[in-house]
Design an enzyme around this catalytic site. Structure first.
Site, PDB file in Angstrom:
ATOM      1  N   GLU A  52       0.798  -1.293  -0.001  1.00  8.55           N
ATOM      2  CA  GLU A  52       0.153   0.103   0.075  1.00  8.55           C
ATOM      3  C   GLU A  52       0.798   1.392  -0.044  1.00  8.55           C
ATOM      4  OE1 GLU A  52      -2.953  -0.353   3.341  1.00  8.55           O
ATOM      5  OE2 GLU A  52      -3.780  -2.114   2.246  1.00  8.55           O
ATOM      6  N   GLU A  94      -6.046  -7.946  -0.326  1.00  9.08           N
ATOM      7  CA  GLU A  94      -6.731  -7.611   0.902  1.00  9.08           C
ATOM      8  C   GLU A  94      -8.060  -7.438   0.728  1.00  9.08           C
ATOM      9  OE1 GLU A  94      -4.959  -4.760   3.635  1.00  9.08           O
ATOM     10  OE2 GLU A  94      -2.939  -5.794   3.199  1.00  9.08           O
TER      11      GLU A  94
END
Ligand code: IFM
Length: 441
Positions: free
Chosen positions: A168, A352
């Site tokens: 991320e 995710e």
């Protein structure tokens, strides 16, 4: 409550997995691990709920055999985990044999259970001595990260199923250097611009190092948020487009197209490091897959403040414990638009997806029907995208265990397995049992 589809609705080679990260579960106060900027951030009053930190977390460092049994018993194919830079190199530069040995044991324990190890090299716990040198603001981080990658992957690379350098990048850069919500807690546009660029440069360097080591199945993991204009006005649409550029397209476009979006450069270009355009050859190092982390959308309105002149407003949809709207269609939108605009035939993985909910154990189990409904609705959008030809090859639930949710401490529970943070007892929730039924059928 169970899922509305069968395991057999997915192709035989579709990967089901669950994901965790080192600082959120391992416990950091042992094994020779060094101090991290998250320890420093949490020690500063007001940054983290109840000033909680990851020194003990779920004590996965000592309990990993039990945790990996849970992953195997659910029927997952793969386990996405991360390696702590500060455990491998406590000062960021010098290897810690105890840390290397731990990840060696962890990897072998996955393989013994028939689980595919899917590693992420950096999931946010920067060693404090590197933070002292400017961390992600300092261009040298690309060299430090390349050295760390070489050290850890020389040891483990032969047994990894897949590897991604950085989890991320938006969180590493924007959330942590512009919004100040994560370590190092800066609110500084110049720091943010540097971090936005150096995080991608470091990603590219790590990919090159791993290619030179002969590793395959290398990818990236981006977090994406669908940006919805708060109303029909041109100003709201422009604000949402700016949000989308900063949050989503900066990273996808940098890695897959070799340039940054104009709406983000409008504010960031004056603050980028010298000769930033020359780094795209490295940033664009070819990948074998692209991972998308998806949780929610945001409704965006214009704001009279300086650039980026926008704010998030409350949306009308049902929300999770995080206050995030539940918007499964956003996952379909991202899978189709990412494939169309950026990745083409490259495999996509949802690295995710999951939700936080406030359940606590009651006699007879931990009931989280809302999590089953959430996963069901998002997996339905994955199937829809696959039917439309998007090459989706896997899906990882965040997360195996309730864990340290960063600035929100231990309160927000994302796990398929409940963790009692006093006793550290693990108790599978009904979502874990429903997935077990789905995956073992
Ligand atoms: O817990 C985090 C994780 O570390 C990164 N992705 C989002 C999760 C939920 O906020």
């Amino acid at each position: 409550m169970s899922f509305s589809f069968q395991h057999s609705d997915f192709p035989d080679d579709f990967l089901f997995g669950t994901a965790t990260s080192a600082y959120q579960i391992e416990g950091h106060g042992f094994g020779g691990a060094g101090r991290t900027h998250w320890d420093d951030f949490a020690a500063t009053p007001g940054n983290v709920v109840r000033a909680e930190h990851g020194q003990r977390a779920c004590d996965h460092y000592h309990r990993y055999p039990q945790d990996l049994d849970l992953v195997r018993d659910a029927g997952f194919d793969a386990y996405r985990f991360s390696l702590s830079w500060a455990r491998v190199m406590p000062d960021g530069r010098t290897p810690n044999p105890e840390g290397l040995d731990f990840y060696d044991r962890l990897t072998d324990a996955m393989l013994e259970r028939g689980l595919k190890p899917c590693a992420t090299l950096y999931h946010w716990e920067l060693p404090s001595p590197l933070a002292d040198l400017g961390g992600w603001r300092n261009r040298d981080i690309a060299d430090w990260f390349a050295d760390y990658t070489h050290t850890i992957m020389s040891r483990l690379g032969d047994r990894m199923y897949s590897v991604a350098p950085i989890n991320e990048p938006w969180c590493v850069a924007w959330l942590s250097h512009f919004l100040g919500h994560h370590a190092p807690g800066l609110r500084d546009i110049r720091a943010a611009a540097r971090a936005m660029h150096h995080v991608l440069l470091s990603h590219g360097r790590a990919i090159q190092v791993m290619r030179d080591l002969g590793l395959t199945n290398l990818g990236s993991v981006f977090n994406l948020e669908w940006a919805t204009p708060a109303d029909d006005s041109p100003a709201a649409q422009a604000a949402a487009a700016r949000y989308d550029a900063i949050y989503n397209h900066w990273f996808l476009s940098g890695v897959f197209k070799g340039h940054y979006p104009a709406q983000a450069l409008d504010g960031l270009e004056p603050h980028l490091p010298a000769n930033w355009q020359d780094d795209f050859t490295t940033i664009q190092s070819p990948l074998d897959w692209c991972g998308l982390n998806y949780y929610t959308r945001k409704c965006i309105a214009p704001d009279p403040s300086p650039w980026p002149a926008l704010r998030e407003v409350d949306g009308p949809l049902p929300k999770t414990q995080m206050g995030w709207e539940i918007y499964p269609e956003g996952l379909y939108n991202f899978l189709t638009s990412t494939a169309k605009t950026y990745t083409g035939d490259l495999p996509l993985l949802i690295t995710e997806n999951g939700m936080a909910s406030a359940e606590s154990p009651i006699s007879g189990g931990v009931h989280d029907p809302e999590r089953i409904a959430f996963l069901d609705a998002h997996l339905a959008q994955v199937l829809r995208a696959m039917r439309d030809g998007v090459p989706v090859q896997g899906y990882f639930v965040w997360s195996l265990l309730d864990n340290y949710e960063w600035a929100l401490g231990y309160e927000k529970r994302f796990g398929l397995v409940h963790v009692d943070f006093e006793t550290l007892e693990r108790q599978p929730k009904s979502s874990y049992l429903a997935l077990t039924e789905l995956l073992n059928r």
